[in-house]
Design a protein around this motif. Structure first.
Motif, mmCIF file in Angstrom:
data_model
loop_
_atom_site.group_PDB
_atom_site.id
_atom_site.type_symbol
_atom_site.label_atom_id
_atom_site.label_comp_id
_atom_site.label_asym_id
_atom_site.label_seq_id
_atom_site.Cartn_x
_atom_site.Cartn_y
_atom_site.Cartn_z
ATOM 1 N N VAL A 11 -5.117 2.781 -6.929
ATOM 2 C CA VAL A 11 -4.582 2.195 -5.701
ATOM 3 C C VAL A 11 -5.011 3.070 -4.524
ATOM 4 O O VAL A 11 -5.290 4.248 -4.693
ATOM 5 C CB VAL A 11 -3.039 2.078 -5.723
ATOM 6 N N SER A 18 0.823 -1.219 0.000
ATOM 7 C CA SER A 18 0.000 0.000 0.000
ATOM 8 C C SER A 18 0.853 1.264 0.000
ATOM 9 O O SER A 18 0.322 2.377 -0.110
ATOM 10 C CB SER A 18 -0.935 0.020 1.219
ATOM 11 N N PHE A 26 -11.396 0.340 -0.338
ATOM 12 C CA PHE A 26 -10.573 0.426 -1.536
ATOM 13 C C PHE A 26 -11.319 1.199 -2.623
ATOM 14 O O PHE A 26 -12.508 0.991 -2.848
ATOM 15 C CB PHE A 26 -10.232 -0.966 -2.066
ATOM 16 N N SER A 65 -6.711 -3.785 -6.291
ATOM 17 C CA SER A 65 -6.570 -2.691 -5.328
ATOM 18 C C SER A 65 -5.145 -2.217 -5.099
ATOM 19 O O SER A 65 -4.940 -1.099 -4.619
ATOM 20 C CB SER A 65 -7.192 -3.106 -3.990
ATOM 21 N N PHE A 66 -4.152 -3.062 -5.394
ATOM 22 C CA PHE A 66 -2.760 -2.677 -5.154
ATOM 23 C C PHE A 66 -1.970 -2.532 -6.455
ATOM 24 O O PHE A 66 -0.753 -2.457 -6.439
ATOM 25 C CB PHE A 66 -2.072 -3.707 -4.262
ATOM 26 N N VAL A 101 -7.088 3.817 -0.604
ATOM 27 C CA VAL A 101 -8.388 3.735 0.064
ATOM 28 C C VAL A 101 -8.899 5.134 0.381
ATOM 29 O O VAL A 101 -8.167 6.115 0.298
ATOM 30 C CB VAL A 101 -8.284 2.930 1.376
ATOM 31 N N ASP A 114 -10.403 1.090 -5.813
ATOM 32 C CA ASP A 114 -10.427 0.135 -6.926
ATOM 33 C C ASP A 114 -10.864 -1.196 -6.345
ATOM 34 O O ASP A 114 -10.149 -1.797 -5.536
ATOM 35 C CB ASP A 114 -9.038 0.043 -7.554
ATOM 36 N N GLN A 115 -12.027 -1.668 -6.739
ATOM 37 C CA GLN A 115 -12.600 -2.880 -6.155
ATOM 38 C C GLN A 115 -11.963 -4.173 -6.670
ATOM 39 O O GLN A 115 -12.132 -5.223 -6.070
ATOM 40 C CB GLN A 115 -14.104 -2.946 -6.456
#
Length: 327
Positions: free
Chosen positions: A189, A52, A240, A246-247, A191, A242-243
């Motif tokens: 990327v 992250s 997040f 996410s990374f 949250v 991006d569902q």
């Protein structure tokens, strides 16, 4: 009578360009040859245990450059007598300061007083983007660190603004609509705390109902995570943006907002506004186009209102200004 105003006008146009032009790839080649390698190693080590960090550094880079330019003002610690940018509301979620400190300590041990904290942020962001699956790009360096960090100067676009309203912020820094849509793609990327989008779940714009532009299944999912009551920032859950990946720095965020699955209102607005929707569609269908545009936009962001030459300073500790020398 027209010559003086015209000359002045040309100078105002050329001055920012000449300043940015003083940045160059390989700036530390002779003064600190291992500079970029040292930053790369620090980020690689952190990414192994915390992927992250890519989102954290992208956000730090944006917050730094969009306040007083890319001058590492975001890194300054507040004191009892003097608050810094870190005290401003929009800065509360910024993190990753410790990894910048780590790189700086190694650089000071290797090349004392040579590599700026502003350059470390920019280089660290590039390394994190690459590790997260994003494009590799060359980073011009040569920035110097600023001597101002004032929370009252932090004025960043709220995620609930419309596309035209958000564009005014980006345009003031020299960015086009396409570049704005590209840079907001960094939401691929990271949250967001529920407080930044909670009104979309139950009482959108005072209607007492959810945002009609948000996918119903996503509303239900977010309600389970966020609940209906606001919480303090330190206890506020996150989601997040991006569902799917996410990374990973990719074009998935654009595909999701087309399906009305944007968590932040501004992300969803990009797919709904007539001016930005075609750009979103292009990036959603062409990941390569997004990567190329993203690399160029991040490099351009790294040149916003930079200090070069003898301006500013090279901090020995990224968290505090150097002590002024008395002659």
């Amino acid at each position: 009578m027209m010559k003086l105003p015209l000359l002045l006008f040309l100078c105002l146009i050329l001055l920012p360009l000449s300043v940015t032009a003083q940045l160059r790839v390989g700036f530390y080649k002779s003064t600190c040859p291992r500079a970029e390698l040292i930053v790369r190693q620090a980020i690689h080590n952190r990414f192994k245990i915390d992927p992250s960090i890519a989102a954290a550094l992208l956000r730090m880079h944006f917050h730094d450059c969009f306040v007083t330019g890319c001058d590492a003002s975001i890194l300054i610690d507040s004191t009892p007598r003097k608050p810094s940018e870190k005290d401003a509301g929009p800065s509360l979620g910024v993190r990753g300061y410790d990894i910048i400190d780590e790189a700086k300590r190694t650089l000071e041990a290797t090349c004392p007083g040579t590599v700026s904290c502003a350059d470390i942020i920019t280089l660290a962001t590039r390394e994190a983007v690459v590790l997260a699956g994003g494009p590799s790009y060359s980073v011009p360096t040569g920035r110097r660190d600023g001597r101002i960090s004032d929370p009252s100067l932090v004025d960043l676009p709220d995620p609930s603004l419309s596309v035209p309203e958000t564009l005014t912020f980006f345009a003031s820094k020299g960015f086009t609509l396409k570049e704005m849509v590209t840079l907001l793609g960094a939401h691929t990327v990271g949250v967001a705390h529920c407080g930044f989008f909670q009104d979309r779940l139950t009482n959108f714009q005072g209607t007492g109902r959810p945002d009609p532009t948000m996918d119903r299944a996503l509303v239900s999912k977010l309600l389970r995570i966020c609940g209906t009551q606001p919480r303090s920032f330190d206890k506020d859950p996150t989601m997040f943006l991006d569902q799917n990946t996410s990374f990973v720095v990719d074009n998935q965020i654009y595909k999701q907002v087309i399906l009305r699955k944007g968590v932040l209102q501004i992300d969803q607005e990009l797919a709904l506004d007539r001016s930005s929707a075609p750009i979103v569609s292009m990036f959603a269908s062409n990941g390569r186009a997004f990567e190329q545009s993203f690399a160029k936009a991040v490099v351009k962001m790294g040149g916003v209102e930079v200090l070069v030459g003898k301006a500013g300073e090279i901090r020995t500790n990224c968290r505090v200004f150097n002590k002024k020398k008395h002659i």
